[in-house]
Design an enzyme around this catalytic site. Structure first.
Site, PDB file in Angstrom:
ATOM      1  N   HIS A  90      37.989  78.095  95.473  1.00  0.00           N
ATOM      2  CA  HIS A  90      39.012  77.757  94.775  1.00  0.00           C
ATOM      3  C   HIS A  90      38.686  76.375  93.994  1.00  0.00           C
ATOM      4  CE1 HIS A  90      43.424  77.157  94.479  1.00  0.00           C
ATOM      5  NE2 HIS A  90      43.370  75.850  94.868  1.00  0.00           N
TER       6      HIS A  90
ATOM      7  N   ASP B 153      39.057  83.566  97.252  1.00  0.00           N
ATOM      8  CA  ASP B 153      40.121  82.438  97.611  1.00  0.00           C
ATOM      9  C   ASP B 153      41.297  82.720  98.137  1.00  0.00           C
ATOM     10  OD1 ASP B 153      41.821  79.973  96.782  1.00  0.00           O
ATOM     11  OD2 ASP B 153      41.741  80.124  94.524  1.00  0.00           O
TER      12      ASP B 153
ATOM     13  N   SER C 111      46.158  76.217  90.908  1.00  0.00           N
ATOM     14  CA  SER C 111      46.648  75.890  92.091  1.00  0.00           C
ATOM     15  C   SER C 111      48.063  75.127  92.228  1.00  0.00           C
ATOM     16  CB  SER C 111      45.610  74.820  92.791  1.00  0.00           C
ATOM     17  OG  SER C 111      45.688  74.780  94.175  1.00  0.00           O
TER      18      SER C 111
END
Length: 428
Positions: free
Chosen positions: A350, A274, A207
């Site tokens: 995610h 995601d 991320s």
């Protein structure tokens, strides 16, 4: 089982350059090579370790360097051995100082080196955790990357990511120098130390950590930190494995990436549902090679979508405020209006554990686990596994922690509280 593990070590050790992208993963991604699956999972686990053991109260690592991997439960049944040599911290005018990751080297006992085929210098970056980090993620304005690549560059990058990578905070002993300086100094030290061996540099992140890992890997190569001091003819291969990462910079950054040649390789893994890799389209570009997975096909998982996300009082989500259509609303977001909800149980594509589960089982037309990656890990921070597997939810911390014990092979077992206390009392 021991013979399988040994054979896997030998295969990965003999193929490490190929697995690290020497040929940019040509013919390895579709279908996904079995050794590469294990390799990507390995680096994903090392990156996830930072967030897993992060102390929310003081924003530091809760253990000394030599205890990082035991605290993150990455030692039992794991033949890839590393020693953490450095911690690094990040902070900026907008972001409170915090521990962001570590630099490690495949173990000096040579067990780690033998399984990996070389001396690997690993840099692991975590994703967004604190409130000020969430706010900084929304600063999507473009800013010149000349600080990294020189005054002649045309590269522009996400302002929030760059400011966190290069920022300092004089009010904290850990951030008087930037995360960038801390990591580059550590890399220079280790490259010099092991220059007479075959070595590699691997940067991993999830991320926000994927974005920072991308900048970091490019920075290392562009500024020669992959070369020993006084021996500039020798270059160390640098590979970035990034997971669930957003776009980082514009076409100018992509041009810089292309000029870095065969010394830099980047593989980004993206999950079909995601949204983070999908945001900022039109403003920024993705770099490197892509491995696509789709965990919605997994028969082991309940249907979900995204991951933990911040919510504004009016119901707007982080996904919306980081989109290109809402740039003008950024200045309206303050620390007093931003709250966090446990959306991970409903929207969880995610999530690093979900990603690694996907890598273990992704196929071209189906989902089938071909790597012995423990499915119990999916429920560490989520309620995502089908109930029939009887794995406690959110078990990494809190009241369900005592229900899980790690076996010597690295897998986790559901136990009663009495057995859990017996096992804990046996720990060294």
């Amino acid at each position: 089982m021991a013979s399988i593990v040994l054979a896997t070590c030998r295969s990965i050790a003999s193929r490490w350059k190929e697995l690290s992208g020497e040929k940019n993963w040509e013919d390895l991604l579709d279908p996904l090579d079995l050794d590469l699956r294990r390799y990507i999972i390995h680096y994903g686990q090392r990156a996830a370790a930072v967030g897993d053991i992060f102390n929310d109260e003081d924003r530091l690592c809760p253990c000394p360097k030599e205890k990082v991997f035991s605290t993150a439960c990455l030692e039992k049944g794991n033949k890839f051995k590393y020693d953490v040599t450095h911690f690094f911290y990040a902070g900026s005018a907008e972001v409170e100082p915090a521990w962001f990751g570590y630099v490690a080297v495949s173990a000096t006992t040579d067990k780690g080196k033998d399984c990996l085929g070389r001396r690997d210098i690993l840099i692991a970056w975590r994703g967004t955790i604190t409130e000020t980090e969430w706010l900084n993620d929304t600063n999507i304005n473009r800013i010149s990357a000349s600080e990294l690549f020189g005054t002649g560059t045309n590269a522009n990058v996400h302002a929030g990511f760059l400011s966190l990578y290069t920022g300092t905070r004089s009010d904290c002993v850990y951030t008087k120098t930037s995360a960038r300086e801390q990591v580059l100094d550590a890399v220079r030290e280790l490259v010099n130390k092991y220059q007479n061996e075959e070595i590699s540099i691997t940067v991993a992140g999830f991320s926000l950590g994927a974005a920072l890992a991308t900048l970091n890997a490019m920075d290392i190569v562009a500024n020669g930190y992959n070369k020993p001091t006084g021996n500039l003819t020798k270059s160390v291969m640098v590979t970035a494995f990034v997971y669930g990462g957003p776009r980082v910079g514009d076409t100018g950054l992509n041009e810089v990436f292309k000029t870095l040649g065969h010394h830099l390789h980047l593989l980004r893994t993206t999950n079909y549902n995601d949204p983070v890799p999908k945001i900022l389209k039109g403003l920024y570009k993705h770099l490197g090679s892509e491995l696509k997975i789709d965990t919605s096909r997994s028969k082991y998982l309940k249907w979900r979508w995204f991951g933990n996300y911040p919510v504004l009082p009016d119901g707007s989500t982080q996904e919306e405020i980081t989109g290109t259509t809402l740039i003008s609303t950024q200045e309206k977001i303050t620390s007093t209006t931003l709250t966090t909800v446990n959306g991970g149980d409903y929207v969880s594509a995610h999530n690093m554990d979900v990603y690694l589960h996907g890598i273990a089982g992704v196929q071209k037309d189906e989902f089938r686990l071909v790597v012995d990656h423990d499915i119990a890990l999916v429920n560490r921070h989520l309620d995502r596994l089908e109930d029939k597997y009887n794995i406690p939810t959110h078990w990494w911390k809190g009241e369900n922690r005592h229900k899980m014990v790690q076996m010597e092979d690295g897998h986790w077992k559901v136990v009663g509280r009495r057995f859990y206390m017996y096992c804990m009392n046996k720990q060294p």
